[in-house]
Scaffold this motif. Structure first.
Motif, PDB file in Angstrom:
ATOM      1  N   SER A 296      42.955   7.882 -26.473  1.00  0.00           N
ATOM      2  CA  SER A 296      43.079   8.169 -25.046  1.00  0.00           C
ATOM      3  C   SER A 296      44.285   7.509 -24.426  1.00  0.00           C
ATOM      4  O   SER A 296      44.952   8.083 -23.586  1.00  0.00           O
ATOM      5  N   SER A 297      44.586   6.265 -24.870  1.00  0.00           N
ATOM      6  CA  SER A 297      45.677   5.564 -24.222  1.00  0.00           C
ATOM      7  C   SER A 297      47.038   6.075 -24.664  1.00  0.00           C
ATOM      8  O   SER A 297      47.978   6.110 -23.889  1.00  0.00           O
TER       9      SER A 297
ATOM     10  N   ALA B  10      48.617   8.901 -22.741  1.00  0.00           N
ATOM     11  CA  ALA B  10      49.096   8.654 -21.389  1.00  0.00           C
ATOM     12  C   ALA B  10      50.480   8.041 -21.372  1.00  0.00           C
ATOM     13  O   ALA B  10      51.094   7.921 -20.334  1.00  0.00           O
TER      14      ALA B  10
ATOM     15  N   THR C   6      49.738   0.591 -19.331  1.00  0.00           N
ATOM     16  CA  THR C   6      48.825   1.724 -19.337  1.00  0.00           C
ATOM     17  C   THR C   6      47.697   1.452 -18.350  1.00  0.00           C
ATOM     18  O   THR C   6      47.281   0.305 -18.153  1.00  0.00           O
TER      19      THR C   6
ATOM     20  N   GLU D 221      44.895   3.564 -18.517  1.00  0.00           N
ATOM     21  CA  GLU D 221      43.744   4.267 -19.065  1.00  0.00           C
ATOM     22  C   GLU D 221      42.534   3.357 -19.211  1.00  0.00           C
ATOM     23  O   GLU D 221      41.408   3.754 -18.924  1.00  0.00           O
TER      24      GLU D 221
END
Length: 447
Positions: A17-18, A21, A154, A156
């Motif tokens: 997920s990170s 981004a 980040t 996220e």
């Protein structure tokens, strides 16, 4: 604050997920261009033979290009990595600390507070060891009812923690999304990444000011974390950990809203006085990375309510105080040993012998290039002599053990071959059942 010597790890689900981004560095990955199409002169161009054939080299309609390769500093976790010594998968924080019961605010007049804030923390989305929910459990156990989740470069992890807090821990803790950027400048109260592809290890003051203005337009606040750590001398360089770090006056002129005056158990008195004289926001942060760390400071706020909007409004008012205990909270959680680490320990220990020959100073990944002016490799020649010495000792010990085992095995065979299972002495004259005259058939006799 991040430790450059410690291994860095992240779980697979967090990476998925990170990493999406974070944009790739345009200076490190150049886009590839398709070669121009070439029409062969051997192919006739008449109308009869001009029927178009499907181009096998053309991508299909549903083709999705692969994302560009991320630079090493933006994706610090390799696909193959050595397991950590500790297992952080299952953490339990079965206590609840009430710091108000035994601590008093630094400002004795600041007594009517309802928010105990941790202004700086990390998850597995950057270099922390706790997942977002584990971080929330740690914060609740240590007496916080609000926390700023500020992973490196980040957001996220912060958004994930905010979602979990709203679903599972509503009323117990409020998550304020944040991000720690470059010179450990912190953006508080944002909901998206304020920058695009960033490709400079050390942004200039003008670039920092432009970014600060952008965060303000997004409704966020900007603080600067642990200035003493950033200005400390880096070992082997005689330069600060973060080169060309702006001074407090320069940061104030850029438009930062405040400073972190307590990081972990370090109280930055100089920055505290500066913030007080300039009426800047002063906050504290645990900067927690490991579950075994305790809490040392709590930022106190008088908020209209304990929502994100209420806490952000109180932060904009810049009226804060602190509870501070340099010894930290007593209950700690110590993670279990990782079985995978010990299973590979013989191999990793041997690898560490060869790795001790040199140190490769790359800096910390969160700075895109690190604290060095240039990459520095230091070769430890004495390690080679130690290695040769270890090899000699190994072969000497091996040879001694080999001879000892060979001698013991020979004696064992002699004992087994002896009649009656007894040792015989052939150099005595007194008669006995085991002397040579009774076993002339077994012993070579003189002529």
């Amino acid at each position: 604050m991040a430790d450059a010597n410690e291994p860095v790890t992240r779980s697979n689900e967090d990476n998925s997920s990170s990493d999406m981004a974070i944009h790739a560095d345009t200076h490190e990955t150049e886009p590839t261009q398709d070669p121009p199409s070439v029409i062969s002169s051997d192919i006739p161009t008449t109308l009869e033979n001009s029927t178009q054939q499907p181009d096998s080299s053309a991508p299909p309609a549903d083709f999705q290009p692969l994302p560009p390769q991320l630079p090493r500093w933006m994706n610090p976790t390799p696909k193959l990595h050595v397991p950590e010594r500790s297992d952080y998968s299952h953490l339990e924080f079965d206590w609840k600390v009430d710091p108000s019961s035994y601590l008093r605010p630094i400002d004795n007049t600041f007594v009517d507070y309802n928010v105990l804030l941790d202004g700086h923390s990390h998850t597995t989305y950057s270099d922390g060891r706790m997942k977002p929910e584990q971080l929330l459990q740690w914060a609740i156990a240590n007496g916080y009812n609000a926390i700023v989740v500020s992973d490196h470069n980040t957001i996220e992890g912060a958004l994930k923690a905010q979602k979990i807090a709203n679903e599972k821990y509503k009323g117990l803790i409020t998550v304020i999304p944040g991000m720690e950027y470059r010179i450990h400048m912190q953006f508080i109260g944002i909901q998206s990444n304020p920058f695009g592809p960033f490709n400079k290890p050390f942004p200039t003051n003008e670039e920092l000011k432009a970014l600060i203005d952008k965060v303000h337009k997004m409704g966020g606040l900007v603080t600067v974390n642990h200035i003493p750590w950033s200005n400390k001398t880096e070992w082997g360089y005689d330069v600060p950990t973060l080169l060309d770090h702006p001074t407090r006056d320069e940061l104030y002129e850029m438009g930062v809203d405040g400073f972190e005056i307590i990081n972990g158990n370090v109280f930055d008195h100089e920055t505290y006085v500066f913030a007080k004289n300039h009426k800047s926001l002063a906050i504290s942060g645990s900067d927690v990375h490991f579950p075994s760390e305790g809490a040392y400071a709590w930022t106190l706020l008088k908020a209209g309510n304990k929502t994100v909007e209420g806490i952000m409004s109180a932060l904009r008012g810049k009226a804060t105080s602190f509870l501070f205990d340099a010894t930290g909270t007593r209950p700690r959680y110590y993670p279990a040993d990782n079985k995978e680490y010990f299973a590979l320990l013989p191999i990793t220990a041997l690898a560490n012998v060869f790795a001790s020959f040199y140190d490769d100073y790359r800096g910390m990944y969160s700075f895109q290039g690190g604290f060095c002016h240039e990459r520095k490799i230091v070769v430890h020649w004495i390690s080679y002599w130690y290695f040769i010495l270890y090899c000699l000792l190994f072969f000497i010990i091996y040879e001694l053990l080999r001879k000892a085992v060979k001698s013991m095995f020979a004696r064992y065979k002699k004992f087994r071959n002896d009649r009656g299972g007894h040792w015989r002495r052939l150099d005595v004259d007194e008669p006995n059942p085991y002397n040579r005259e009774h076993y002339t058939d077994f012993i070579d006799m003189e002529p």
